[in-house]
Write a protein that holds these residues in place. Structure first.
Motif, PDB file in Angstrom:
ATOM      1  N   LEU A   9       0.835  -1.194   0.000  1.00  0.00           N
ATOM      2  CA  LEU A   9       0.000   0.000   0.000  1.00  0.00           C
ATOM      3  C   LEU A   9       0.871   1.246   0.000  1.00  0.00           C
ATOM      4  N   GLU A  10       0.455   2.267  -0.712  1.00  0.00           N
ATOM      5  CA  GLU A  10       1.198   3.524  -0.748  1.00  0.00           C
ATOM      6  C   GLU A  10       1.085   4.253   0.594  1.00  0.00           C
ATOM      7  N   ARG A  11       2.205   4.895   0.973  1.00  0.00           N
ATOM      8  CA  ARG A  11       2.277   5.689   2.208  1.00  0.00           C
ATOM      9  C   ARG A  11       1.969   4.853   3.451  1.00  0.00           C
ATOM     10  N   ARG A  12       2.245   3.577   3.367  1.00  0.00           N
ATOM     11  CA  ARG A  12       2.092   2.681   4.513  1.00  0.00           C
ATOM     12  C   ARG A  12       3.376   1.885   4.667  1.00  0.00           C
ATOM     13  N   PRO A  13       3.652   1.360   5.854  1.00  0.00           N
ATOM     14  CA  PRO A  13       4.857   0.539   6.036  1.00  0.00           C
ATOM     15  C   PRO A  13       4.847  -0.667   5.099  1.00  0.00           C
ATOM     16  N   ASN A  14       6.044  -1.181   4.844  1.00  0.00           N
ATOM     17  CA  ASN A  14       6.160  -2.323   3.941  1.00  0.00           C
ATOM     18  C   ASN A  14       5.412  -3.547   4.436  1.00  0.00           C
ATOM     19  N   CYS A  15       5.156  -3.572   5.749  1.00  0.00           N
ATOM     20  CA  CYS A  15       4.448  -4.729   6.294  1.00  0.00           C
ATOM     21  C   CYS A  15       2.954  -4.647   6.022  1.00  0.00           C
ATOM     22  N   CYS A  16       2.495  -3.535   5.508  1.00  0.00           N
ATOM     23  CA  CYS A  16       1.066  -3.380   5.195  1.00  0.00           C
ATOM     24  C   CYS A  16       0.868  -3.628   3.703  1.00  0.00           C
ATOM     25  N   PHE A  17       0.008  -4.558   3.357  1.00  0.00           N
ATOM     26  CA  PHE A  17      -0.175  -4.918   1.950  1.00  0.00           C
ATOM     27  C   PHE A  17      -1.586  -5.462   1.739  1.00  0.00           C
TER      28      PHE A  17
END
Length: 391
Positions: free
Chosen positions: A113-121
């Motif tokens: 997800l954009e503008r979210r941590p890499n762990c958020c998908f």
């Protein structure tokens, strides 16, 4: 729910300290800090944990010496991700892994997800031509051209070959109609041959009638070349046979029409028309017109003949086996010449439609050519807009 998590945490610490095998010579302790639903308060709690109670000075701790084995950042993934950067500075590991989403199972791929941590998908289902056979796949894998993904998008399945077979309902219907029309035409030919010495058959120009009936039988049998598994021989025959055969049929109709016109003109004074009628000059239209079509087909075969084509992309679960025309220019030349010949024959028959009743065969020839041209014009768009058996 949080209380249950705390109880589980305490129980795990006690079990580890009791066991002489899990962490020998080490006794674990713990501190619990509240992770408030606020970015500033969350980081403040982390600093308090690292620096001591009521102290927020990084790298300074006034309390007894203690060593952190790990920090569990709670059951809220967003908070866990926020303090992850801070804990990396102190080389303190986090358990468990911080994620904002549940794991993506087989058949899905992760999309950050954009503008979210890499762990958020997000978990995105693989496309209709790709699969993923592992958890948390970064990207789906495309199936080979000879295979297609199953409905769960977890593995590839082999595509089955498809073509217009005699066992299919369409192929069976075509074969049945082809044989029926061929048999009916053959029966008419048998009747003409049996009564060939009668005045009616003789007056109808029996040679042209026999030629027309035989060519019609071959025309009706041409669709059989399009049924069954294609091979090099059938690919060549199905593309170049119908041209000469239909040309013979149409040129025979043209010869019969010219014969009717010459017969009517021969009734008037003058020997020229009568000589042309008696010499059978109108019959030469058949070999001349057919020879032109044969030359076009010979050039077609000599330059770019038809060949077998395997289409793996048009149908997602099938490989279409069909015949490629080879030279499109030669193919259109064959069709164009046949259409020109049919239009010319129709025009000649139409101009001769009002001959006296004795020669009213021109009216039937006009009607037959009108039907032929209508069917031909309707057939061409359907023929060109389909592939293989899907028509």
């Amino acid at each position: 729910e949080n209380y249950h998590f705390v109880l589980a945490f305490l129980f795990a610490i006690e079990e580890i300290n009791k066991s002489p095998y899990l962490l020998p010579n080490i006794s674990l302790g713990f501190d619990i800090y509240n992770a408030f639903p606020d970015h500033q308060r969350t980081l403040e709690s982390a600093l308090l944990l690292l620096s001591g109670v009521n102290q927020t000075l990084p790298n300074y701790n006034c309390e007894a010496q203690q060593k952190f084995v790990a920090i569990i950042a709670g059951n809220i993934p967003v908070f866990s991700a926020q303090i992850g950067t801070l804990l990396e500075l102190y080389k303190i590991p986090q358990t468990p892994e911080s994620v904002c989403s549940q794991s993506c199972g087989p058949g899905f791929q992760k999309t950050v997800l954009e503008r979210r941590p890499n762990c958020c998908f997000l978990c995105v289902f693989c496309t209709d031509r790709a699969i993923s056979n592992q958890t948390d796949a970064e990207q789906c894998i495309k199936c080979p051209t000879q295979e297609y993904p199953n409905s769960e998008r977890t593995h590839c399945l082999p595509k089955s070959e498809t073509f217009l077979a005699f066992g299919d309902s369409v192929g069976m219907s075509m074969a049945f109609m082809t044989l029926c029309f061929s048999v009916v035409t053959a029966l008419v030919l048998v009747v003409f041959v049996k009564h060939r010495h009668t005045p009616i058959v003789k007056a109808n120009n029996q040679a042209l009638s026999f030629t027309l009936l035989i060519s019609l039988i071959l025309c009706f049998l041409c669709p059989l070349l399009f049924i069954g598994h294609p091979n090099t021989a059938t690919c060549i025959l199905q593309q170049v046979t119908f041209g000469p055969v239909f040309t013979v049929a149409v040129s025979t109709v043209l010869a019969k029409t010219l014969t009717v016109i010459l017969a009517f003109k021969a009734m008037k004074p003058g020997r020229t028309m009568r000589c042309l009628l008696l010499s059978g000059a109108s019959n030469t239209a058949i070999p001349i017109c057919s020879l032109i079509q044969v030359i076009i087909c010979a050039v077609w075969l000599g330059t770019s003949p038809p060949f077998i084509e395997i289409d793996s992309h048009s149908e997602p679960r099938h490989i279409i086996i069909m015949c490629n025309k080879g030279s499109i220019t030669a193919f259109y030349c064959v069709l164009g010449y046949l259409g020109f010949l049919a239009l010319g024959t129709f025009t000649v028959a139409f101009l001769a439609r009002n001959l006296p009743g004795t020669f009213n065969e021109a009216k039937f020839l006009t009607f037959s050519m009108l039907v032929f041209c209508s069917v031909w014009v309707t057939f061409l768009p359907v023929y060109h807009s389909t592939k293989g058996k899907f028509w």
